[in-house]
Design a protein around this motif. Structure first.
Motif, PDB file in Angstrom:
ATOM      1  N   VAL A  99       0.820  -1.208   0.000  1.00 11.12           N
ATOM      2  CA  VAL A  99       0.000   0.000   0.000  1.00 11.12           C
ATOM      3  C   VAL A  99       0.859   1.265   0.000  1.00 11.12           C
ATOM      4  O   VAL A  99       0.671   2.157  -0.820  1.00 11.12           O
ATOM      5  CB  VAL A  99      -0.967   0.003   1.208  1.00 11.12           C
ATOM      6  N   GLY A 135      -4.136 -14.657  -2.612  1.00 13.03           N
ATOM      7  CA  GLY A 135      -4.894 -13.453  -2.274  1.00 13.03           C
ATOM      8  C   GLY A 135      -4.309 -12.697  -1.104  1.00 13.03           C
ATOM      9  O   GLY A 135      -4.988 -11.934  -0.431  1.00 13.03           O
ATOM     10  N   GLU A 136      -3.013 -12.905  -0.858  1.00 14.37           N
ATOM     11  CA  GLU A 136      -2.382 -12.239   0.277  1.00 14.37           C
ATOM     12  C   GLU A 136      -1.427 -11.133  -0.147  1.00 14.37           C
ATOM     13  O   GLU A 136      -0.726 -10.546   0.677  1.00 14.37           O
ATOM     14  CB  GLU A 136      -1.646 -13.282   1.136  1.00 14.37           C
ATOM     15  N   MET A 137      -1.365 -10.876  -1.444  1.00 20.30           N
ATOM     16  CA  MET A 137      -0.553  -9.774  -1.938  1.00 20.30           C
ATOM     17  C   MET A 137      -1.245  -9.221  -3.180  1.00 20.30           C
ATOM     18  O   MET A 137      -1.831  -9.990  -3.951  1.00 20.30           O
ATOM     19  CB  MET A 137       0.862 -10.273  -2.278  1.00 20.30           C
ATOM     20  N   MET A 138      -1.177  -7.914  -3.359  1.00 20.15           N
ATOM     21  CA  MET A 138      -1.799  -7.328  -4.545  1.00 20.15           C
ATOM     22  C   MET A 138      -1.142  -7.888  -5.799  1.00 20.15           C
ATOM     23  O   MET A 138       0.062  -8.109  -5.833  1.00 20.15           O
ATOM     24  CB  MET A 138      -1.662  -5.809  -4.514  1.00 20.15           C
ATOM     25  N   ASP A 148      -3.761  -5.532 -10.148  1.00 21.09           N
ATOM     26  CA  ASP A 148      -4.241  -4.590  -9.118  1.00 21.09           C
ATOM     27  C   ASP A 148      -3.399  -3.315  -9.173  1.00 21.09           C
ATOM     28  O   ASP A 148      -3.926  -2.203  -9.200  1.00 21.09           O
ATOM     29  CB  ASP A 148      -4.083  -5.190  -7.706  1.00 21.09           C
ATOM     30  N   GLN A 172      -3.837  -1.312 -12.451  1.00 20.97           N
ATOM     31  CA  GLN A 172      -5.136  -0.649 -12.519  1.00 20.97           C
ATOM     32  C   GLN A 172      -5.135   0.624 -11.679  1.00 20.97           C
ATOM     33  O   GLN A 172      -5.644   1.653 -12.088  1.00 20.97           O
ATOM     34  CB  GLN A 172      -6.204  -1.591 -11.983  1.00 20.97           C
TER      35      GLN A 172
END
Lengths: 87, 270
Positions: B146, B182-185, B189, B192
């Motif tokens: 992030v 599904g534990e890291m972008m 992602d 986008q």
């Protein structure tokens, strides 16, 4: 964070949480609306709307910034109190 | 026509210096003449990543202030004679040079090299602005986190405001296994969110740590997944049309079985 948790929908995938948090942070970074300004905006909005719709619930207004594909959105949710109808 | 390319990120610690050193070496492997410039005045790092810290006599500020000629400050790489390092000054700060100094310096380097790669300091202040002042193009390094992506977004805006064209993105330290859980972008992602062209994906690779410990770049090690990713990025940078490969983490069971039979899947394409 187990596979089973995901399967049964107990916990949202952390990558999705990261993406959503980022989207929110970025739109706020770009639009530069401070929390103070957001509060002021809500107060002004409710004052204007109250002139037309007296039942507006000023304290419950929610204004959010959302990131869209090509444009960002300022979205206001303005709840109205249900007052008993007079016959 | 030589090209000046700045590698930057906004956030610190995402791999700017490692990317600069590896891309510089990978371009030199293609037979190109390359200069890598450490623009992080006061926090010199590129020299230790390349293992050249013992050979520094003069630095970038000495050149700018006229204490030596450019050629005296350039340090030849240990492995590639066509790769040179211009080190940063360690005892000065970012105010020791101006954007005009950097433009003049990059123009001098253009006369000698095919590629000039500039390792930018973190941040959005003078050091960053100096680092992009003389650049034709900008590469932005981020990790799928992030904070790093947020800073990359800010930097993209600034690079465009400084009219340096559309920067391209390196996603560094991707862990494909975490992405699939599904534990890291994911790459998509990040792309986008940033709406920017991708130039390559570098997997998280422990060999980067060991090669950096030794002062060697990962592209020298053919077994390093990160090294192979940098070689691909360098080829793309030089204009080759190379599909983006995501070199996978530790081999899974299937890959190990294939591996036992001498079949080595190279990685999955995006």
């Amino acid at each position: 964070m187990g596979f089973l948790d995901t399967l049964f929908g107990k916990r949202e995938r952390s990558s999705d949480i990261a993406r959503d948090r980022l989207l929110t942070v970025l739109v706020h970074d770009r639009v530069k609306l401070t929390p103070d300004m957001m509060e002021q905006l809500k107060a002004d909005l409710s004052a204007v709307i109250a002139r037309y719709v007296p039942s507006v619930d000023a304290g419950a207004i929610e204004v959010t910034l959302l990131r869209g594909e090509s444009v960002d959105h300022l979205k206001a949710d303005i709840p109205l109190r249900r007052t008993p109808q007079k016959l | 026509m030589s090209r000046v390319i700045t590698i930057t990120s906004g956030k610190g610690g995402v791999g700017k210096t490692t990317s600069t050193a590896n891309l510089g070496a990978a371009l030199a492997m293609q037979g190109l003449k390359v200069a890598v410039v450490d623009a992080d005045i006061g926090l010199r790092n590129l020299d230790v990543v390349m293992g050249l810290e013992n050979r520094i006599v003069y630095d970038l500020v000495d050149v700018v202030e006229g204490r030596c000629r450019l050629r005296q400050a350039l340090i030849k790489d240990k492995h590639f004679p066509d790769l040179c390092l211009l080190p940063a000054a360690q005892t000065r700060d970012k105010d020791a040079v101006t954007a005009d100094d950097m433009i003049a310096l990059t123009n001098q380097l253009r006369a000698e090299f095919d590629y000039v790669l500039i390792d930018s300091p973190a941040g959005i202040e003078a050091g960053f602005r100096n680092a992009i002042a003389g650049a034709d193009e900008v590469l932005i390094v981020t990790t799928p986190e992030v904070a790093a992506v947020r800073d990359a977004d800010r930097i993209i805006g600034l690079v465009e405001a400084f009219e340096k064209g559309h920067p391209r993105l390196i996603i560094n330290r991707l862990k494909p296994r975490m992405v699939s859980r599904g534990e890291m972008m994911s790459i998509d992602d990040v792309l986008q969110i940033l709406a920017i062209d991708l130039i390559g994906v570098v997997p998280d690779d422990e060999q980067i740590v060991t090669s950096t410990n030794r002062g060697e770049v990962a592209v020298l090690d053919r077994s390093s997944r990160a090294g192979r990713a940098f070689v691909e990025i360098a080829r793309r940078l030089a204009g080759e049309d190379v599909p983006i490969t995501v070199f996978d983490d530790n081999p899974g069971l299937l890959n190990r079985i294939f591996g036992a039979f001498g079949i080595r899947p190279r990685g999955s394409e995006r």
